[in-house]
Design a protein around this motif. Sequence first.
Motif, short mmCIF file in Angstrom:
data_model
loop_
_atom_site.label_atom_id
_atom_site.label_comp_id
_atom_site.label_asym_id
_atom_site.label_seq_id
_atom_site.Cartn_x
_atom_site.Cartn_y
_atom_site.Cartn_z
N PRO A 124 -3.33 -3.87 1.24
CA PRO A 124 -2.28 -4.88 1.47
C PRO A 124 -1.23 -4.44 2.48
CG PRO A 124 -2.67 -4.57 -0.88
CD PRO A 124 -3.41 -3.48 -0.17
N GLN A 125 -0.82 -5.39 3.31
CA GLN A 125 0.25 -5.25 4.31
C GLN A 125 -0.12 -4.29 5.45
OE1 GLN A 125 1.89 -7.58 3.77
NE2 GLN A 125 2.66 -7.80 1.71
N LEU A 126 -1.37 -3.87 5.52
CA LEU A 126 -1.83 -3.09 6.65
C LEU A 126 -2.68 -4.00 7.52
CD1 LEU A 126 -2.63 0.35 4.98
CD2 LEU A 126 -1.00 -0.05 6.82
N ASN A 127 -2.04 -4.68 8.43
CA ASN A 127 -2.73 -5.61 9.33
C ASN A 127 -1.85 -5.84 10.56
OD1 ASN A 127 -0.85 -7.92 8.78
ND2 ASN A 127 -1.70 -7.72 6.71
N THR A 171 0.86 -1.19 0.00
CA THR A 171 0.00 0.00 0.00
C THR A 171 0.89 1.23 0.00
OG1 THR A 171 -1.78 -1.11 1.20
CG2 THR A 171 -1.77 1.29 1.25
N ARG A 172 0.56 2.18 -0.88
CA ARG A 172 1.34 3.43 -0.96
C ARG A 172 0.42 4.61 -0.63
NH1 ARG A 172 6.10 4.78 -3.38
NH2 ARG A 172 6.22 2.68 -4.28
N ILE A 173 0.86 5.43 0.30
CA ILE A 173 0.13 6.63 0.68
C ILE A 173 0.93 7.84 0.20
CG2 ILE A 173 -0.90 7.93 2.59
CD1 ILE A 173 -2.02 5.14 2.46
N THR A 174 0.28 8.73 -0.56
CA THR A 174 0.95 9.94 -1.05
C THR A 174 0.03 11.14 -0.86
OG1 THR A 174 0.08 9.80 -3.31
CG2 THR A 174 2.09 8.54 -2.83
#
Length: 200
Positions: free
Chosen positions: A129-132, A71-74
């Motif tokens: 994804p991958q945020l858990n 996951t990418r946050i911008t």
Amino acid sequence: MGEATGVERVYRRRRRLPRRYFLVLAAIVGGSYLRIYTDDTGLRVWGSLLFGLLFLIILVMVPLNQYRAHTRITAQGVTAQWALRARTWAWREVYGIRVERVPGGTSGVTYPDWVVYLYDFDGRRFPLPQLNNWQLDDPYAEITDICLTAVPYRGFDWELRPAVEEQIVRRIARRKTWSMAVGLAIAVVITAVVAVLVSH
């Protein structure tokens, strides 16, 4: 925590899957294969083919989900890269980002206890994804920080909207109904195939 500079951050795999995940997976796969291989009916042939296909899918999808998904946050928004596809939401399209407990008895064993979903203004939800809790020490703190940091880029607050909340509830109910229907249909088909093979 993700690689972060202000709102900019990327969440990739940072921890290995728990050992119990592979133990349970191996037990399920091994037990299924043993049942198929020791059967004296035509189940051995068709079951072996189906088992081989399922095993191939697992061998491909598990590594893809672990090493490609992120996951990418911008400042522009949120991008979810899953195993095979990606999607980006501008901040104005994001209704909410929430940490939710996974229902079911296998959560925490074959799946994280807590996962993060992005909701849009139509009430649809998408896993990030991958945020858990397998990859983050404190998913709640992480998501709270993301939401607070993203407010200037959204241009409006994270207030609840009754119409969207109703849509979310409706979609959850619809999803549960479909899941039950699909599960029942699969069980009926499997039972019918096994019954036909055994009768011959």
